[in-house]
Design an enzyme around this catalytic site. Sequence first.
Site, PDB file in Angstrom:
ATOM      1  N   ASN A 176      82.802   7.195  47.640  1.00  0.00           N
ATOM      2  CA  ASN A 176      83.287   6.364  46.538  1.00  0.00           C
ATOM      3  C   ASN A 176      82.146   6.122  45.544  1.00  0.00           C
ATOM      4  O   ASN A 176      80.977   5.978  45.936  1.00  0.00           O
ATOM      5  CB  ASN A 176      83.909   5.059  47.040  1.00  0.00           C
ATOM      6  CG  ASN A 176      83.039   4.245  47.958  1.00  0.00           C
ATOM      7  OD1 ASN A 176      82.163   4.779  48.640  1.00  0.00           O
ATOM      8  ND2 ASN A 176      83.252   2.950  47.997  1.00  0.00           N
ATOM      9  N   GLU A 235      81.430   3.639  42.359  1.00  0.00           N
ATOM     10  CA  GLU A 235      81.908   2.471  41.622  1.00  0.00           C
ATOM     11  C   GLU A 235      81.237   2.378  40.250  1.00  0.00           C
ATOM     12  O   GLU A 235      80.333   3.152  39.921  1.00  0.00           O
ATOM     13  CB  GLU A 235      81.661   1.206  42.468  1.00  0.00           C
ATOM     14  CG  GLU A 235      82.442   1.273  43.773  1.00  0.00           C
ATOM     15  CD  GLU A 235      82.357   0.006  44.608  1.00  0.00           C
ATOM     16  OE1 GLU A 235      81.527  -0.866  44.308  1.00  0.00           O
ATOM     17  OE2 GLU A 235      83.144  -0.097  45.572  1.00  0.00           O
ATOM     18  N   GLU A 237      88.014  10.052  48.780  1.00  0.00           N
ATOM     19  CA  GLU A 237      88.956  11.161  48.987  1.00  0.00           C
ATOM     20  C   GLU A 237      89.154  11.939  47.694  1.00  0.00           C
ATOM     21  O   GLU A 237      89.172  13.167  47.674  1.00  0.00           O
ATOM     22  CB  GLU A 237      90.309  10.624  49.457  1.00  0.00           C
ATOM     23  CG  GLU A 237      90.280   9.864  50.760  1.00  0.00           C
ATOM     24  CD  GLU A 237      90.081   8.359  50.542  1.00  0.00           C
ATOM     25  OE1 GLU A 237      89.231   7.968  49.702  1.00  0.00           O
ATOM     26  OE2 GLU A 237      90.763   7.578  51.214  1.00  0.00           O
ATOM     27  N   CYS A 242      87.582   6.839  44.355  1.00  0.00           N
ATOM     28  CA  CYS A 242      87.578   6.830  45.824  1.00  0.00           C
ATOM     29  C   CYS A 242      86.936   8.096  46.389  1.00  0.00           C
ATOM     30  O   CYS A 242      86.916   9.149  45.741  1.00  0.00           O
ATOM     31  CB  CYS A 242      89.002   6.745  46.354  1.00  0.00           C
ATOM     32  SG  CYS A 242      89.825   5.193  46.025  1.00  0.00           S
ATOM     33  N   CYS A 277      93.992   4.966  50.231  1.00  0.00           N
ATOM     34  CA  CYS A 277      94.837   4.191  49.317  1.00  0.00           C
ATOM     35  C   CYS A 277      95.967   5.074  48.778  1.00  0.00           C
ATOM     36  O   CYS A 277      95.940   6.306  48.883  1.00  0.00           O
ATOM     37  CB  CYS A 277      94.015   3.610  48.178  1.00  0.00           C
ATOM     38  SG  CYS A 277      93.563   4.812  46.911  1.00  0.00           S
ATOM     39  N   CYS A 305      95.048   7.970  46.338  1.00  0.00           N
ATOM     40  CA  CYS A 305      94.485   9.169  46.974  1.00  0.00           C
ATOM     41  C   CYS A 305      95.572   9.962  47.693  1.00  0.00           C
ATOM     42  O   CYS A 305      95.563  11.201  47.685  1.00  0.00           O
ATOM     43  CB  CYS A 305      93.364   8.780  47.942  1.00  0.00           C
ATOM     44  SG  CYS A 305      91.922   8.152  47.059  1.00  0.00           S
TER      45      CYS A 305
HETATM   46  N1  THU Z   1      88.044   3.280  48.447  1.00  0.00           N
HETATM   47  C1  THU Z   1      87.963   4.609  48.752  1.00  0.00           C
HETATM   48  O1  THU Z   1      86.924   5.253  48.530  1.00  0.00           O
HETATM   49  N2  THU Z   1      89.033   5.204  49.303  1.00  0.00           N
HETATM   50  C2  THU Z   1      90.229   4.587  49.542  1.00  0.00           C
HETATM   51  O2  THU Z   1      91.180   5.246  49.965  1.00  0.00           O
HETATM   52  C3  THU Z   1      90.379   3.159  49.291  1.00  0.00           C
HETATM   53  C4  THU Z   1      89.219   2.465  48.685  1.00  0.00           C
HETATM   54  C5  THU Z   1      86.884   2.617  47.836  1.00  0.00           C
HETATM   55  C6  THU Z   1      87.088   2.197  46.402  1.00  0.00           C
HETATM   56  C7  THU Z   1      86.060   1.086  46.257  1.00  0.00           C
HETATM   57  O3  THU Z   1      84.825   1.667  45.906  1.00  0.00           O
HETATM   58  C8  THU Z   1      85.930   0.508  47.659  1.00  0.00           C
HETATM   59  O4  THU Z   1      86.569   1.436  48.540  1.00  0.00           O
HETATM   60  C9  THU Z   1      86.578  -0.858  47.835  1.00  0.00           C
HETATM   61  O5  THU Z   1      87.875  -0.834  47.373  1.00  0.00           O
END
Ligand code: THU
Length: 126
Positions: A42, A44, A55, A53, A90, A93
């Site tokens: 991920n 940010e 994935e 994300c 999520c 993804c």
């Molecule tokens: N996140 C992912 O990388 N994958 C997911 O399927 C759900 C959430 C990350 C996004 C963000 O950087 C952190 O998790 C908290 O939401």
Amino acid sequence: MTDEELLKLAEKAAEHSYCKYSGFSVGAALLCEDGTVFTGCNVENGSFSLANCAERTAVFKAVSEGHRSFRKIAVVGSADGDFSKACFPCGACLQVLSEFCGGDFTFVLPDGAYTLDDLLPKRFEL
Ligand code: THU
């Protein structure tokens, strides 16, 4: 490539997670039909909604390198470095993977395997 090996690669990818706002590291390892693995973490941003994300990072890396046929993806996530509990992908993804994968595509999580049909049974299709 065993599921355990794929999970290890996902954990390794989580080391690169850029999660200074949530503190939640996620790593993914996407296995292509030809055996190639693309990893992702991920990423940010101070403009929060721009976070990508793990994935989707892996999928976009793969597609941008000419890969569109996928077998499975391992996903791990944690706020404290303990990746033993399942971190479910999520909805965004799942939808992105559904663009390229059928219902039997597999998600390898630390607690076992799930199919796309398990996690996103009714998918949007254009
Ligand atoms: N996140 C992912 O990388 N994958 C997911 O399927 C759900 C959430 C990350 C996004 C963000 O950087 C952190 O998790 C908290 O939401």
